[in-house]
Design an enzyme around this catalytic site. Structure first.
Site, PDB file in Angstrom:
ATOM      1  N   VAL A  81      50.763  62.208  27.624  1.00 19.46           N
ATOM      2  CA  VAL A  81      50.998  63.547  28.156  1.00 19.46           C
ATOM      3  C   VAL A  81      50.019  64.488  27.447  1.00 19.46           C
ATOM      4  O   VAL A  81      49.855  64.412  26.223  1.00 19.46           O
ATOM      5  CB  VAL A  81      52.461  63.997  27.897  1.00 19.46           C
ATOM      6  N   ARG A  87      56.657  67.271  24.945  1.00 21.48           N
ATOM      7  CA  ARG A  87      58.018  67.697  24.575  1.00 21.48           C
ATOM      8  C   ARG A  87      58.714  68.466  25.697  1.00 21.48           C
ATOM      9  O   ARG A  87      59.535  69.334  25.447  1.00 21.48           O
ATOM     10  CB  ARG A  87      58.013  68.530  23.290  1.00 21.48           C
ATOM     11  N   ARG A  88      58.378  68.114  26.946  1.00 22.97           N
ATOM     12  CA  ARG A  88      59.017  68.754  28.103  1.00 22.97           C
ATOM     13  C   ARG A  88      59.662  67.740  29.034  1.00 22.97           C
ATOM     14  O   ARG A  88      59.992  68.058  30.164  1.00 22.97           O
ATOM     15  CB  ARG A  88      57.987  69.574  28.875  1.00 22.97           C
ATOM     16  N   GLY A  89      59.790  66.498  28.581  1.00 22.78           N
ATOM     17  CA  GLY A  89      60.455  65.472  29.379  1.00 22.78           C
ATOM     18  C   GLY A  89      59.561  64.723  30.342  1.00 22.78           C
ATOM     19  O   GLY A  89      60.054  63.941  31.153  1.00 22.78           O
ATOM     20  N   ARG A  92      59.462  60.874  29.594  1.00 25.38           N
ATOM     21  CA  ARG A  92      60.764  60.319  29.999  1.00 25.38           C
ATOM     22  C   ARG A  92      60.819  60.173  31.523  1.00 25.38           C
ATOM     23  O   ARG A  92      61.227  59.131  32.036  1.00 25.38           O
ATOM     24  CB  ARG A  92      61.903  61.211  29.520  1.00 25.38           C
ATOM     25  N   GLU A 113      54.071  48.569  23.200  1.00 26.39           N
ATOM     26  CA  GLU A 113      53.774  48.711  21.783  1.00 26.39           C
ATOM     27  C   GLU A 113      53.668  50.194  21.487  1.00 26.39           C
ATOM     28  O   GLU A 113      53.193  50.963  22.319  1.00 26.39           O
ATOM     29  CB  GLU A 113      52.442  48.052  21.400  1.00 26.39           C
ATOM     30  N   ASN A 118      54.634  56.656  15.074  1.00 30.41           N
ATOM     31  CA  ASN A 118      55.053  57.509  16.191  1.00 30.41           C
ATOM     32  C   ASN A 118      56.569  57.405  16.384  1.00 30.41           C
ATOM     33  O   ASN A 118      57.063  56.839  17.353  1.00 30.41           O
ATOM     34  CB  ASN A 118      54.296  57.129  17.463  1.00 30.41           C
ATOM     35  N   TYR A 125      62.021  55.797  23.442  1.00 30.94           N
ATOM     36  CA  TYR A 125      62.135  54.445  23.990  1.00 30.94           C
ATOM     37  C   TYR A 125      63.525  53.864  23.735  1.00 30.94           C
ATOM     38  O   TYR A 125      64.091  53.214  24.610  1.00 30.94           O
ATOM     39  CB  TYR A 125      61.042  53.538  23.421  1.00 30.94           C
TER      40      TYR A 125
END
Length: 161
Positions: A81, A87-89, A92, A113, A118, A125
């Site tokens: 991203v 950090r805005r989804g 996901r 991996e 991180n 995950y």
């Protein structure tokens, strides 16, 4: 496919195209310590065993996902991203959509991996149903050294979401 809003306005997930390469490369260069080359992305786009997608906002790519699919296994090769959109989804959203599609396509497992350092990605995950299944020693280049990768898997037939 138009996705619902996730705190950053309307966006869509679509197939990555050759015309996206400049934008994808810029995202990769801005977000990765050891970025892929443009030719690597081009090879993925033109190979039928790879699924390459971008998330766009106002038709401009802000993130991408590259998967390989062999037999009943899916491997997340790259998910990035753009720093301004993190950090805005978005990651996901991309992964949930990919996992749903993999289940529909009768895939049994998804692997990835992630850099040992991180921890934020590792939390995501785990929330998505991935479990640690190993470590790849010195997998990632890091400055003048190397860093371990944490190998994770999600059994897709188990109904995790």
């Amino acid at each position: 496919m138009t996705a619902p809003e996730h705190g950053f306005g309307p966006q869509s997930i679509r197939a990555m195209e050759l015309e996206d390469l400049d934008a994808v490369q810029a995202i990769e260069n801005a977000a990765q310590l050891t970025p892929w080359s443009t030719s690597h992305f081009r090879d993925c786009i033109t190979n039928a065993n790879y699924l390459c997608q971008v998330v766009t906002r106002d038709d401009d790519p802000v993130a991408f996902l590259i998967l390989s699919r062999i037999l009943d296994e899916t491997h997340v090769l790259n998910v990035v991203v753009a720093p301004a959109w993190q950090r805005r989804g978005i990651a996901r959203l991309m992964l949930e959509q990919a996992m749903d599609q993999a289940r529909k396509d009768a895939m049994s497992v998804m692997y990835l991996e992630v850099r040992e350092s991180n921890t934020g990605a590792q939390v995501l995950y785990r929330q998505l149903g991935f479990d640690v299944c190993g470590v790849r020693k010195n997998y990632y280049r890091k400055g003048d050294g190397h860093e371990n990768a944490v190998l994770m898997q999600c059994l897709l037939s188990g109904g995790h979401k």
